[in-house]
Design a protein around this motif. Structure first.
Motif, short mmCIF file in Angstrom:
data_model
loop_
_atom_site.label_atom_id
_atom_site.label_comp_id
_atom_site.label_asym_id
_atom_site.label_seq_id
_atom_site.Cartn_x
_atom_site.Cartn_y
_atom_site.Cartn_z
N VAL A 186 87.97 -33.07 89.49
CA VAL A 186 87.72 -32.23 88.32
C VAL A 186 86.85 -31.07 88.79
O VAL A 186 85.77 -31.29 89.33
N PRO A 187 87.34 -29.86 88.60
CA PRO A 187 86.52 -28.73 89.04
C PRO A 187 85.22 -28.69 88.23
O PRO A 187 85.21 -28.98 87.03
N ALA A 188 84.15 -28.36 88.90
CA ALA A 188 82.85 -28.28 88.23
C ALA A 188 82.87 -27.11 87.25
O ALA A 188 83.40 -26.04 87.55
N ALA A 189 82.31 -27.36 86.08
CA ALA A 189 82.23 -26.31 85.07
C ALA A 189 81.19 -25.28 85.54
O ALA A 189 80.21 -25.64 86.18
N PRO A 190 81.42 -24.02 85.21
CA PRO A 190 80.40 -23.02 85.55
C PRO A 190 79.08 -23.41 84.86
O PRO A 190 79.09 -23.99 83.77
N PRO A 191 77.96 -23.10 85.47
CA PRO A 191 76.67 -23.53 84.93
C PRO A 191 76.45 -23.10 83.48
O PRO A 191 75.96 -23.87 82.66
N GLU A 192 76.85 -21.86 83.16
CA GLU A 192 76.63 -21.39 81.78
C GLU A 192 77.45 -22.20 80.78
O GLU A 192 77.01 -22.48 79.67
N GLN A 193 78.64 -22.62 81.18
CA GLN A 193 79.49 -23.44 80.31
C GLN A 193 78.87 -24.83 80.13
O GLN A 193 78.89 -25.38 79.02
N ALA A 194 78.33 -25.38 81.18
CA ALA A 194 77.68 -26.69 81.09
C ALA A 194 76.46 -26.62 80.18
O ALA A 194 76.21 -27.53 79.38
N VAL A 195 75.69 -25.55 80.29
CA VAL A 195 74.50 -25.39 79.44
C VAL A 195 74.92 -25.25 77.98
O VAL A 195 74.33 -25.89 77.09
N LEU A 196 75.93 -24.43 77.71
CA LEU A 196 76.40 -24.27 76.32
C LEU A 196 76.91 -25.59 75.75
O LEU A 196 76.63 -25.92 74.59
N ALA A 197 77.65 -26.35 76.55
CA ALA A 197 78.16 -27.64 76.07
C ALA A 197 77.00 -28.58 75.77
O ALA A 197 77.02 -29.30 74.76
N ARG A 198 75.98 -28.58 76.62
CA ARG A 198 74.82 -29.46 76.39
C ARG A 198 74.08 -29.05 75.12
O ARG A 198 73.67 -29.90 74.32
N LEU A 199 73.89 -27.76 74.92
CA LEU A 199 73.22 -27.27 73.71
C LEU A 199 74.03 -27.63 72.46
O LEU A 199 73.46 -28.06 71.44
N ALA A 200 75.33 -27.46 72.54
CA ALA A 200 76.19 -27.80 71.40
C ALA A 200 76.13 -29.29 71.11
O ALA A 200 76.07 -29.71 69.94
N LEU A 201 76.13 -30.12 72.15
CA LEU A 201 76.03 -31.57 71.97
C LEU A 201 74.69 -31.95 71.33
O LEU A 201 74.64 -32.80 70.43
N ASP A 202 73.61 -31.32 71.78
CA ASP A 202 72.30 -31.58 71.18
C ASP A 202 72.29 -31.18 69.71
O ASP A 202 71.72 -31.89 68.86
N LYS A 203 72.91 -30.06 69.40
CA LYS A 203 72.97 -29.59 68.01
C LYS A 203 73.79 -30.57 67.16
O LYS A 203 73.41 -30.90 66.03
N CYS A 204 74.91 -31.07 67.71
CA CYS A 204 75.72 -32.07 66.99
C CYS A 204 74.90 -33.32 66.69
O CYS A 204 74.94 -33.85 65.58
N ALA A 205 74.15 -33.78 67.69
CA ALA A 205 73.32 -34.98 67.49
C ALA A 205 72.29 -34.75 66.39
O ALA A 205 72.07 -35.63 65.55
N ALA A 206 71.68 -33.56 66.38
CA ALA A 206 70.69 -33.25 65.35
C ALA A 206 71.34 -33.21 63.97
O ALA A 206 70.78 -33.73 62.99
N VAL A 207 72.52 -32.61 63.87
CA VAL A 207 73.21 -32.53 62.58
C VAL A 207 73.57 -33.94 62.10
O VAL A 207 73.36 -34.27 60.92
N ILE A 208 74.08 -34.77 62.98
CA ILE A 208 74.46 -36.13 62.59
C ILE A 208 73.23 -36.94 62.20
O ILE A 208 73.26 -37.69 61.21
N ARG A 209 72.11 -36.77 62.93
CA ARG A 209 70.88 -37.49 62.55
C ARG A 209 70.39 -37.07 61.18
O ARG A 209 69.77 -37.86 60.47
N GLY A 210 70.66 -35.84 60.78
CA GLY A 210 70.22 -35.34 59.47
C GLY A 210 71.14 -35.73 58.31
O GLY A 210 70.84 -35.42 57.16
N MET A 211 72.24 -36.40 58.59
CA MET A 211 73.18 -36.80 57.53
C MET A 211 72.63 -38.02 56.77
O MET A 211 71.83 -38.78 57.32
N PRO A 212 73.11 -38.21 55.54
CA PRO A 212 72.75 -39.44 54.83
C PRO A 212 73.16 -40.66 55.65
O PRO A 212 74.14 -40.60 56.41
N PRO A 213 72.44 -41.78 55.52
CA PRO A 213 72.68 -42.94 56.38
C PRO A 213 74.13 -43.43 56.40
O PRO A 213 74.67 -43.73 57.46
N LYS A 214 74.80 -43.52 55.25
CA LYS A 214 76.19 -44.00 55.22
C LYS A 214 77.10 -43.05 55.98
O LYS A 214 77.95 -43.47 56.76
N ARG A 215 76.94 -41.75 55.76
CA ARG A 215 77.79 -40.76 56.43
C ARG A 215 77.53 -40.78 57.93
O ARG A 215 78.46 -40.69 58.74
#
Length: 189
Positions: free
Chosen positions: A91-120
């Protein structure tokens, strides 16, 4: 056989040291090459033992050359196969900027999901992390399949709103047996 060994071992070893070496992996040392040739002579002694010393020496030398040629061919094939495997499966290595953006997006997703009501949050975790089908989620959480679908729809909209086009994973087509989340189940019901 002893006379043949005494007369030919050292000259053959010196000659074998001048054979092409390739890359050292899988290539026999000159002494091993000569010893393999003598082993072949022992195995074929009924025939080889009837020849004069010069013919035996030439035959041993031919065996050494042929063995080295085989080793070099095997080495070449191994290199070719190895490079083909690398081309197909690395698998070709992702360019560093793409890896950083993916990590930031993943962190943002985790924060959004943590902020959801418990059932959701639990429905989203079961659907997207555990890859559970909606009917199983409904059964485990004691709610209707329609409620699971609504929770996933709201969770998806929240993620799309907060993270937008940078979502690092697909939100549609959870493992429910359907690719379309929003209408196929209702139309079929």
């Amino acid at each position: 056989m002893t006379a043949l060994f005494d007369a030919c071992y050292e000259p053959l070893r010196r000659l074998a040291s001048h054979l092409p070496q390739g890359s050292q992996a899988g290539i026999s040392a000159p002494r091993d090459l000569v010893m393999s040739a003598f082993r072949a002579a022992i195995e074929n002694w009924e025939r080889v033992g009837t020849w004069d010393l010069e013919r035996q020496r030439r035959w041993l030398w031919a065996v050494c050359r042929n063995q080295r040629t085989d080793e070099l061919r095997r080495q070449g094939r191994a290199r070719a196969v190895s490079s083909q495997v690398r081309m197909l499966y690395e698998v070709p290595a992702a360019p560093p900027e793409q890896a950083v953006l993916a990590r930031l997006a993943l962190d943002k997703c985790a924060a959004v999901i943590r902020g959801m009501p418990p059932k959701r949050r639990e429905v989203a975790r079961m659907a997207w992390l555990l890859l559970m089908p909606r009917d199983e989620i409904a059964e485990v959480l004691g709610m209707s399949a329609g409620s699971v679908r609504v929770h996933l729809s709201h969770a998806r909209k929240a993620l799309e709103h907060e993270v937008g086009p940078h979502l690092p994973f697909p939100l549609d087509g959870e493992r429910s047996g359907r690719a379309d989340d929003d209408g196929a189940e209702r139309r079929g019901a």
